[in-house]
Design a protein around this motif. Structure first.
Motif, PDB file in Angstrom:
ATOM      1  N   SER A 275     -28.142  13.167  77.369  1.00 55.00           N
ATOM      2  CA  SER A 275     -28.756  12.118  76.554  1.00 55.00           C
ATOM      3  C   SER A 275     -29.044  12.623  75.149  1.00 55.00           C
ATOM      4  O   SER A 275     -29.070  11.850  74.191  1.00 55.00           O
ATOM      5  CB  SER A 275     -30.048  11.622  77.215  1.00 55.00           C
ATOM      6  OG  SER A 275     -31.003  12.657  77.297  1.00 55.00           O
ATOM      7  N   LEU A 356     -23.952   6.908  78.980  1.00 54.13           N
ATOM      8  CA  LEU A 356     -24.944   6.477  77.998  1.00 54.13           C
ATOM      9  C   LEU A 356     -24.303   6.058  76.676  1.00 54.13           C
ATOM     10  O   LEU A 356     -24.842   5.197  75.970  1.00 54.13           O
ATOM     11  CB  LEU A 356     -25.972   7.586  77.757  1.00 54.13           C
ATOM     12  CG  LEU A 356     -26.885   7.926  78.933  1.00 54.13           C
ATOM     13  CD1 LEU A 356     -27.906   8.984  78.534  1.00 54.13           C
ATOM     14  CD2 LEU A 356     -27.596   6.680  79.460  1.00 54.13           C
ATOM     15  N   ALA A 410     -28.243   6.446  84.945  1.00 61.06           N
ATOM     16  CA  ALA A 410     -27.557   6.160  83.679  1.00 61.06           C
ATOM     17  C   ALA A 410     -26.799   4.840  83.744  1.00 61.06           C
ATOM     18  O   ALA A 410     -26.765   4.079  82.760  1.00 61.06           O
ATOM     19  CB  ALA A 410     -26.598   7.300  83.338  1.00 61.06           C
TER      20      ALA A 410
END
Length: 524
Positions: A275, A356, A410
């Motif tokens: 992330s 992501l 996710a």
């Protein structure tokens, strides 16, 4: 004369100039982070790095209880500075300072009462308990102090002096690097990282306050400037923005809570690394957004709604030009990036990057729409889309983590974020009186050209497998550069061939964006 010539030469010039300063500051901090993260993990280990990430989760959730007051600082400081209402600027600064001081006392009290229950939630091992308790407690105290003084740093953005903001940020990062290297080399671990943050905060606070008084000589401190009506205005605007903030925290932080609770703290580190890469990419767009909010507020304050819409569409176009190919390249290069950055064994983080990035691309470009929404004083529109993100994200992440394990979190974020973003765009465009398809018509051509560039990169990969079946980590670095070069060249050729940027666009970007001048020049 081009219909946007005045816009390009006036407020847009400020936007791009401030974006350049933001780029330089952000790029420097990104580089520092790239080199420091592997060293930090090597010194403190996977589990302790997971604890370090959890501190951000906890403070992020505490930030939701301030009713969004801090999010209103830049808007009102920008408006009052434009109208030269310096008494109102004093009211914003002093009212924010007093409010966050009392807010901080409450947060610290709650923390010290419930700290043990909080750590149980994250299943902290007995061996790390004492160390974790110290850094979490200190981190929350530091968070409250930073909030209390945030109005001073917000002044720099409010008066559109991003050059000052980023000079300070670069200077602080040098001090930060020095402190991290010193404390970790002496074996102080997590505690050393927190002490370094405390020292950094004290220095930054002194600098930001001194700069605030220099930039606005009429700035004054005193109880007489604490104004109940001003607090009501800050609350009114901030509360309407708050749901968006809630969505942001849930999107970025709840995933780590779920992973820590259902799985392990060690896996939080893998998620944090993945992330973090996506966050770095998103950061390049936020450099522009931070310059847009005060600039758009200035246009709206002058009653020029048509120019605001023109600025919104034009800026979305330029942002899509840069960000769509960047996200696509990161998606196809996730495994190369993690291997070069951290070495082997971080495949989990690479998958997180890909998922992501799919959730963030449209959302990032829609940040221009968010800036427009704030400028026209309609944050409740953002809140509606955010409610969808919050509800779907929590439900889907829990369901998917039970179905798919680590990656399920996710995927839940990806579905929720895209659903909420599209809904927000639909209702905002309805208010602005322009069809929402204008937004997607801007993005799709850049997406198509990016996919074309991907085909050439994959062709290069297939050829390379015959030459170097198992490349080393150092060779992967040069392969990543080669892939980036091929992708960029094909992308530029596609933009030129499709004439996706007009002559005036190219001239404007070439003049105003020095860091990308050579790339933009090739489009002419």
């Amino acid at each position: 004369m081009d219909e946007h010539s005045e816009l390009r030469g006036g407020v847009s010039g400020k936007i791009v100039r401030n974006t350049l300063y933001n780029f330089l500051g952000r790029f420097w901090i990104l580089i520092v982070g790239v080199f420091l993260t592997p060293y930090i993990i090597k010194c403190i280990g996977i589990e302790r790095f997971g604890v370090w990430a959890i501190i951000g989760v906890i403070t992020g959730y505490f930030s939701l209880f301030d009713f969004g007051v801090g999010s209103s600082f830049v808007k009102y400081l920008s408006e009052y500075y434009t109208r030269k209402e310096y008494d109102k600027i004093n009211q914003v600064i002093n009212t924010g300072l007093v409010f966050y001081s009392f807010f901080g006392i409450g947060v610290i009290g709650v923390t010290f009462i419930f700290i043990d229950q909080l750590l149980v939630l994250f299943k902290v091992s007995a061996a790390l308990y004492g160390e974790t308790k110290f850094v979490v407690s200190a981190g929350i105290v530091l968070f409250t102090c930073n909030n209390a003084l945030s109005s001073f740093s917000s002044l720099q953005s409010g008066i559109q002096r991003m050059d000052v903001t980023n000079k300070i940020a670069i200077g602080m990062s040098l001090i930060n690097v020095t402190g991290i290297l010193m404390f970790l080399s002496l074996g102080y671990g997590l505690a050393g990282l927190m002490v370094n943050n405390i020292i950094l905060f004290c220095i930054a606070t002194i600098v930001n306050i001194a700069v605030a008084f220099r930039l606005v000589p009429s700035l004054r401190l005193g109880v007489r400037f604490v104004n109940r009506r001003m607090l009501g205005m800050l609350f009114n605007f901030g509360f309407r923005v708050q749901m968006t903030k809630v969505a942001g925290v849930i999107t970025t932080q709840t995933d780590k809570i779920l992973i820590g609770y259902f799985l392990s703290l060690g896996l939080v580190t893998y998620y944090q690394l993945g992330s973090g890469i996506v966050g770095a990419v998103m950061g390049f767009s936020y450099m522009l957004v931070s310059a847009l909010i005060p600039a758009f507020a200035e246009i709206e304050a002058r009653g020029e709604r048509v120019k605001l819409i023109e600025a919104y569409l034009m800026t979305t176009k330029y942002l899509a030009f840069f960000m769509v190919p960047l996200f696509i390249f990161v998606i196809i290069s996730a495994f190369h990036i993690m291997s070069v950055w951290m070495g082997q064994g971080y495949e989990k983080s690479a998958f997180i990057i890909q998922i992501l990035a799919l959730s963030s691309m449209i959302n990032v470009i829609a940040q221009v729409a968010s800036s427009t929404c704030l400028a026209i004083d309609k944050p409740q529109l953002m809140a509606r889309g955010s409610i969808i993100v919050v509800v779907l994200n929590v439900i889907l992440s829990i369901v998917f983590i039970k179905m798919m394990g680590f990656y399920g979190v996710a995927w839940g974020t990806m579905v929720a974020t895209n659903a909420g973003t599209v809904y927000f765009l639909v209702i905002l465009h309805k208010v602005l009186g322009i069809p929402v398809k204008r937004f997607f018509q801007i993005i799709i051509p850049y997406l198509f050209v990016s996919v074309l560039a991907v085909a050439f990169v994959y062709a290069f990969d297939m050829l390379l497998r015959y030459i170097v079946p198992v490349p080393s980590r150092y060779l992967l670095f040069f392969i990543l550069l080669a892939r980036g070069t091929i992708f960029t060249c094909v992308y530029i050729a596609g933009i030129r061939s499709g004439k996706l940027l007009g002559v005036n666009d190219i001239l404007f970007l070439q003049e105003k964006v020095p860091f990308a001048r050579n790339i933009i020049k090739s489009l002419a």
